[in-house]
Design a protein around this motif. Structure first.
Motif, PDB file in Angstrom:
ATOM      1  N   ARG A 101       5.612  95.978  91.859  1.00  0.00           N
ATOM      2  CA  ARG A 101       5.544  95.755  93.550  1.00  0.00           C
ATOM      3  C   ARG A 101       5.868  94.477  93.845  1.00  0.00           C
ATOM      4  NH1 ARG A 101       1.379  93.121  96.025  1.00  0.00           N
ATOM      5  NH2 ARG A 101       0.378  92.411  93.922  1.00  0.00           N
ATOM      6  N   LYS A 102       5.877  93.166  92.967  1.00  0.00           N
ATOM      7  CA  LYS A 102       6.306  91.860  93.516  1.00  0.00           C
ATOM      8  C   LYS A 102       7.994  91.839  93.187  1.00  0.00           C
ATOM      9  CE  LYS A 102       1.909  90.011  92.016  1.00  0.00           C
ATOM     10  NZ  LYS A 102       1.297  88.848  90.800  1.00  0.00           N
TER      11      LYS A 102
ATOM     12  N   LYS B  94      10.150  94.280  93.611  1.00  0.00           N
ATOM     13  CA  LYS B  94      10.596  95.024  94.720  1.00  0.00           C
ATOM     14  C   LYS B  94      10.442  94.133  96.056  1.00  0.00           C
ATOM     15  CE  LYS B  94      10.343  99.328  97.553  1.00  0.00           C
ATOM     16  NZ  LYS B  94       9.767 100.425  97.662  1.00  0.00           N
ATOM     17  N   ARG B  95       9.688  93.453  96.478  1.00  0.00           N
ATOM     18  CA  ARG B  95       9.545  92.505  97.502  1.00  0.00           C
ATOM     19  C   ARG B  95      10.355  91.203  97.150  1.00  0.00           C
ATOM     20  NH1 ARG B  95       3.862  91.537  99.679  1.00  0.00           N
ATOM     21  NH2 ARG B  95       5.106  90.721 101.569  1.00  0.00           N
ATOM     22  N   TRP B  96      10.347  90.786  96.132  1.00  0.00           N
ATOM     23  CA  TRP B  96      11.057  89.506  95.730  1.00  0.00           C
ATOM     24  C   TRP B  96      12.578  89.701  95.739  1.00  0.00           C
ATOM     25  CZ3 TRP B  96       7.665  85.378  95.411  1.00  0.00           C
ATOM     26  CH2 TRP B  96       8.348  84.171  95.218  1.00  0.00           C
TER      27      TRP B  96
ATOM     28  N   TYR C  90      13.102  83.824 105.064  1.00  0.00           N
ATOM     29  CA  TYR C  90      12.665  85.217 104.400  1.00  0.00           C
ATOM     30  C   TYR C  90      11.245  84.871 103.662  1.00  0.00           C
ATOM     31  CZ  TYR C  90      12.476  89.345 101.606  1.00  0.00           C
ATOM     32  OH  TYR C  90      11.948  90.646 100.926  1.00  0.00           O
TER      33      TYR C  90
ATOM     34  N   VAL D  16       8.427  87.093 104.843  1.00  0.00           N
ATOM     35  CA  VAL D  16       7.951  88.278 104.231  1.00  0.00           C
ATOM     36  C   VAL D  16       6.896  87.869 103.165  1.00  0.00           C
ATOM     37  CG1 VAL D  16       8.874  90.036 103.186  1.00  0.00           C
ATOM     38  CG2 VAL D  16      10.079  89.174 104.783  1.00  0.00           C
ATOM     39  N   LEU D  17       7.037  86.938 102.495  1.00  0.00           N
ATOM     40  CA  LEU D  17       6.334  86.675 101.384  1.00  0.00           C
ATOM     41  C   LEU D  17       5.195  85.776 101.305  1.00  0.00           C
ATOM     42  CD1 LEU D  17       9.384  86.408  98.732  1.00  0.00           C
ATOM     43  CD2 LEU D  17       8.082  88.147  99.311  1.00  0.00           C
TER      44      LEU D  17
ATOM     45  N   ASP E  63       2.182  86.256 102.174  1.00  0.00           N
ATOM     46  CA  ASP E  63       0.806  86.748 101.537  1.00  0.00           C
ATOM     47  C   ASP E  63       0.949  86.971 100.129  1.00  0.00           C
ATOM     48  OD1 ASP E  63       3.058  88.674 101.920  1.00  0.00           O
ATOM     49  OD2 ASP E  63       1.403  90.412 101.099  1.00  0.00           O
ATOM     50  N   LEU E  64       2.199  86.585  99.431  1.00  0.00           N
ATOM     51  CA  LEU E  64       2.102  86.536  97.945  1.00  0.00           C
ATOM     52  C   LEU E  64       1.884  85.225  97.476  1.00  0.00           C
ATOM     53  CD1 LEU E  64       5.391  88.768  97.113  1.00  0.00           C
ATOM     54  CD2 LEU E  64       2.772  89.218  96.741  1.00  0.00           C
TER      55      LEU E  64
END
Length: 337
Positions: free
Chosen positions: A84-85, A87-89, A184, A188-189, A191-192
Motif C-alpha cells: 500500500r505504501k 504504491k503511493r510512494w 507531491y 499526497v503523502l 497522511d503518511l
C-alpha cells in the motif's frame, strides 16, 4: 530555586561530548553536504566518469546498506516495505531519481557556483506551487528574496565562461523535478508522515530508487566497467570514489543528527549558509573563477536564499505562536539523499 539547582546539576552531569554536539553535528552535516557536490563534480567532470545513473545507484545502495545496518543494531527504526505504501510512494521515488540525475547532469557542464544558483531557483518554483495548491501568501521579504535569487542567477549564469546550453536545460529540469518532489510530498503523502516516522522516507526513497537505476546500470555495464578499470589505476580517483561512497552512506545520518541536536530553524539556516563555502570551494577546486559581475550576482542570489530562509523561519515562528500544538514534521519527510 530547587528546580534551578537541579537543572544546573543536570548540565554538570551531562557527558563531556554533549557540550560539543551542536557544533560538531552542524560541521558534520555541512561537510557531507558540500563534499557530495564536490566529489560528484570531480567524478563526472574532472575524471570523465560520465555515468550519472551508475554513480547514483551505488551512492543510494550505500545509503540503504548503512540505514539497514543502523536498524539492525537498534539505532534507528522504520517500517518495512508494504504494498500500500510502496504504491503511493513510487511517483515520489521517480521524482527523487529524476532530481538526482538532472542535478548530476547539470553539474557536469556547469561550474559549481552556477549549478548552485540554478538549483536555488527551486525555492521560487516551489513557493509558487505552494501558493497555487495550498494558498500560501508572499510578503515583501519573500518577494525581495525572489528578486535577488532571480536577478543574481541571471547575472551569474550570463557572465560565466563555463555555462552551456545543455547544463542550463538540465538545471531547469532539476528545478522542476525538485519542486515536483516537494509539492507531491506535501499534497499526497501528508497522511503518511506518522506511519513513516523519521527514517521511513529515507529508506523508502533510496531502496525504491535502486530498481529503476539498476536497469541503465546493467545496460551500460561493459562501458562503465571499462572506464572504472581505467580510472582505478589513478590513486587519486580511488580515494575520491572511496570517500564518495562513505559520504553517501553517512549523509542522511549527519543530516538527522543535525536536526535532532539543533532546531528546525538552525537546520534550515545551516542548509542555506553551506552554499557559501560550497561556492567558494567549487571556484578554487575547479579553477572556475567568475567575473566581477558574476561575483556580484552570486553574492546577491546566495543572499536571496538566506533572506528567504529567514522569512520562512519568521513565518513558522508566527504560526507556532498562533497554534502552539503545530508540529514541524515536514522537514523529516524530505530525504537529504
Amino acid at each position: 530555586m530547587h528546580s534551578i539547582v537541579m537543572q544546573g546539576d543536570d548540565r554538570q552531569n551531562e557527558p563531556f561530548w554533549k557540550k560539543f554536539e551542536v557544533p560538531v553535528s552542524i560541521a558534520a552535516y555541512a561537510s557531507c553536504s558540500i563534499s557530495m557536490v564536490i566529489l560528484n563534480k570531480l567524478m563526472i567532470g574532472t575524471y570523465g566518469f560520465n555515468f550519472p545513473t551508475v554513480l547514483i545507484f551505488f551512492q543510494n545502495l550505500s545509503a540503504v546498506v548503512f540505514v539497514m545496518a543502523l536498524k539492525k543494531v537498534g539505532m534507528v527504526d522504520y517500517p518495512e516495505l508494504e504494498a500500500r505504501k510502496v504504491k503511493r510512494w513510487l511517483p515520489l521515488t521517480f521524482l527523487f531519481v529524476a532530481m538526482l540525475i538532472t542535478s548530476l547532469l547539470a553539474l557536469r557542464t556547469l561550474s559549481v557556483p552556477v549549478a548552485t544558483l540554478i538549483k536555488n531557483l527551486a525555492i521560487i518554483t516551489t513557493a509558487v506551487g505552494d501558493k497555487v495548491l495550498f494558498g500560501h501568501t508572499f510578503n515583501a521579504m519573500t518577494l525581495t528574496a525572489f528578486s535577488l535569487l532571480l536577478t543574481g542567477s541571471i547575472m551569474g549564469a550570463s557572465t560565466d565562461a563555463w555555462v552551456t546550453f545543455e547544463g542550463l536545460v538540465w538545471g531547469g529540469l532539476n528545478v522542476c523535478s525538485t519542486s515536483a518532489f516537494q509539492l507531491y510530498m506535501k499534497l499526497v503523502l501528508n497522511d503518511l508522515k506518522q506511519e513513516m516516522g523519521r527514517w521511513g522516507p529515507v529508506y523508502y526513497n533510496n531502496v525504491l530508487s535502486l530498481p529503476p537505476l539498476l536497469l541503465p546500470t546493467m545496460f551500460m555495464y561493459s562501458d562503465w566497467v571499462v572506464k572504472a578499470q581505467d580510472l582505478l589505476s589513478n590513486s587519486a580517483v580511488v580515494v575520491v570514489m572511496g570517500v564518495l561512497m562513505v559520504v553517501s552512506a553517512i549523509m542522511t545520518m549527519t543530516s538527522f543528527w543535525c536536526m535532532s541536536a539543533t532546531s528546525p530553524t538552525t537546520y534550515s539556516v545551516v542548509g542555506g549558509l553551506n552554499k557559501v563555502p560550497l561556492t567558494v570551494i567549487g571556484i578554487y577546486v575547479f579553477n572556475q573563477f567568475p567575473t566581477q559581475t558574476g561575483t556580484i550576482g552570486i553574492m546577491g542570489a546566495l543572499g536571496g536564499g538566506l533572506l528567504y530562509t529567514h522569512a520562512m523561519n519568521q513565518k513558522k515562528a508566527g504560526d507556532m505562536k498562533a497554534s502552539p500544538t503545530t508540529q514541524a514534521t515536514g522537514r523529516a519527510m524530505f530525504s537529504p539523499r
